[in-house]
Motif scaffolding. Structure first.
Motif, PDB file in Angstrom:
ATOM      1  N   PRO A  72       0.810  -1.224   0.000  1.00 43.00           N
ATOM      2  CA  PRO A  72       0.000   0.000   0.000  1.00 43.00           C
ATOM      3  C   PRO A  72       0.848   1.280   0.000  1.00 43.00           C
ATOM      4  CG  PRO A  72      -0.851  -1.552   1.617  1.00 43.00           C
ATOM      5  CD  PRO A  72       0.449  -2.110   1.117  1.00 43.00           C
ATOM      6  N   GLN A  73       2.001   1.248   0.685  1.00 45.26           N
ATOM      7  CA  GLN A  73       2.896   2.410   0.692  1.00 45.26           C
ATOM      8  C   GLN A  73       3.477   2.650  -0.696  1.00 45.26           C
ATOM      9  OE1 GLN A  73       5.643   0.988   3.651  1.00 45.26           O
ATOM     10  NE2 GLN A  73       4.800   2.357   5.214  1.00 45.26           N
ATOM     11  N   ILE A  74       3.862   1.583  -1.385  1.00 48.91           N
ATOM     12  CA  ILE A  74       4.426   1.703  -2.733  1.00 48.91           C
ATOM     13  C   ILE A  74       3.372   2.245  -3.689  1.00 48.91           C
ATOM     14  CG2 ILE A  74       5.408   0.413  -4.660  1.00 48.91           C
ATOM     15  CD1 ILE A  74       6.530  -1.562  -2.514  1.00 48.91           C
ATOM     16  N   LYS A  75       2.152   1.720  -3.588  1.00 50.03           N
ATOM     17  CA  LYS A  75       1.053   2.166  -4.444  1.00 50.03           C
ATOM     18  C   LYS A  75       0.792   3.658  -4.259  1.00 50.03           C
ATOM     19  CE  LYS A  75      -3.813   1.311  -5.422  1.00 50.03           C
ATOM     20  NZ  LYS A  75      -4.987   0.493  -5.144  1.00 50.03           N
ATOM     21  N   LYS A  76       0.713   4.109  -3.004  1.00 48.85           N
ATOM     22  CA  LYS A  76       0.453   5.519  -2.714  1.00 48.85           C
ATOM     23  C   LYS A  76       1.592   6.404  -3.214  1.00 48.85           C
ATOM     24  CE  LYS A  76      -0.805   8.615   1.101  1.00 48.85           C
ATOM     25  NZ  LYS A  76      -0.448   9.734   0.303  1.00 48.85           N
ATOM     26  N   ALA A  77       2.835   5.954  -3.044  1.00 44.58           N
ATOM     27  CA  ALA A  77       3.982   6.746  -3.480  1.00 44.58           C
ATOM     28  C   ALA A  77       3.999   6.927  -4.993  1.00 44.58           C
ATOM     29  CB  ALA A  77       5.279   6.092  -3.015  1.00 44.58           C
ATOM     30  N   GLU A 100       1.351   6.702  -7.065  1.00 43.67           N
ATOM     31  CA  GLU A 100       0.212   7.527  -7.442  1.00 43.67           C
ATOM     32  C   GLU A 100       0.463   9.004  -7.150  1.00 43.67           C
ATOM     33  OE1 GLU A 100      -3.079   5.670  -5.423  1.00 43.67           O
ATOM     34  OE2 GLU A 100      -3.424   4.274  -7.083  1.00 43.67           O
ATOM     35  N   ASP A 101       1.087   9.303  -6.003  1.00 47.17           N
ATOM     36  CA  ASP A 101       1.380  10.694  -5.656  1.00 47.17           C
ATOM     37  C   ASP A 101       2.459  11.295  -6.549  1.00 47.17           C
ATOM     38  OD1 ASP A 101      -0.504  10.502  -3.683  1.00 47.17           O
ATOM     39  OD2 ASP A 101       0.935  10.289  -2.039  1.00 47.17           O
ATOM     40  N   MET A 102       3.501  10.521  -6.836  1.00 45.70           N
ATOM     41  CA  MET A 102       4.639  11.051  -7.582  1.00 45.70           C
ATOM     42  C   MET A 102       4.343  11.220  -9.074  1.00 45.70           C
ATOM     43  SD  MET A 102       8.535   9.630  -7.679  1.00 45.70           S
ATOM     44  CE  MET A 102       9.269  10.630  -6.412  1.00 45.70           C
ATOM     45  N   TYR A 103       3.649  10.260  -9.674  1.00 45.55           N
ATOM     46  CA  TYR A 103       3.450  10.271 -11.122  1.00 45.55           C
ATOM     47  C   TYR A 103       2.018  10.601 -11.543  1.00 45.55           C
ATOM     48  CZ  TYR A 103       8.075   8.233 -11.303  1.00 45.55           C
ATOM     49  OH  TYR A 103       9.417   8.009 -11.160  1.00 45.55           O
ATOM     50  N   GLY A 104       1.075  10.682 -10.616  1.00 46.38           N
ATOM     51  CA  GLY A 104      -0.292  11.035 -10.938  1.00 46.38           C
ATOM     52  C   GLY A 104      -1.023  10.011 -11.790  1.00 46.38           C
ATOM     53  N   VAL A 105      -0.777   8.735 -11.539  1.00 51.48           N
ATOM     54  CA  VAL A 105      -1.436   7.654 -12.279  1.00 51.48           C
ATOM     55  C   VAL A 105      -2.229   6.791 -11.304  1.00 51.48           C
ATOM     56  CG1 VAL A 105       0.285   7.558 -14.126  1.00 51.48           C
ATOM     57  CG2 VAL A 105       0.584   6.147 -12.093  1.00 51.48           C
TER      58      VAL A 105
END
Length: 95
Positions: free
Chosen positions: A33-38, A40-45
Motif C-alpha cells: 500500500p505504501q508503494i502504491k500511494k507513493a 500515485e502521488d509522484m506520477y499522478g497515475v
C-alpha cells in the motif's frame, strides 16, 4: 519517507512499458500500500496492481594484486507496478 529509490530501466521492463508495467527499486521495509500511494502521488497515475520481490545479498570475491577481497552485494527490494489502461509513466521526459 520516500519509499521509491529509483526506476528500473532494463530491457525486459522497458518491453513491458507498452502494457503499462513499470519497475522500481524500493525500500526494503516498504509495504505494497505504501508503494502504491507513493507511485500515485509522484506520477499522478492510477495503480492497479503491485508485485514485490526481495533480493538477498550475494557473496562476491575479487582477486587483486595485493590480496583477495571478499564481501557482499547489496540486498534490495524490487516492485513491479501495473497502471490503469491508457495511463503512462514517462521516465525519459526529463532527459
Amino acid at each position: 519517507m520516500n519509499v521509491l529509490k529509483k526506476p528500473l530501466i532494463t530491457e525486459k521492463i522497458s518491453a513491458m512499458n507498452d502494457r503499462g508495467v513499470y519497475g522500481f527499486v524500493v525500500e526494503k521495509t516498504a509495504k505494497k500500500p505504501q508503494i502504491k500511494k507513493a507511485v500515485e502521488d509522484m506520477y499522478g497515475v492510477k495503480v492497479v496492481e503491485v508485485r514485490t520481490m526481495r533480493y538477498a545479498a550475494k557473496k562476491k570475491t575479487r582477486y587483486t594484486k595485493a590480496k583477495i577481497v571478499s564481501g557482499y552485494t547489496n540486498a534490495f527490494k524490487k516492485a513491479i507496478i501495473q497502471v490503469a489502461e491508457g495511463e503512462i509513466i514517462d521516465f525519459y521526459g526529463e532527459i
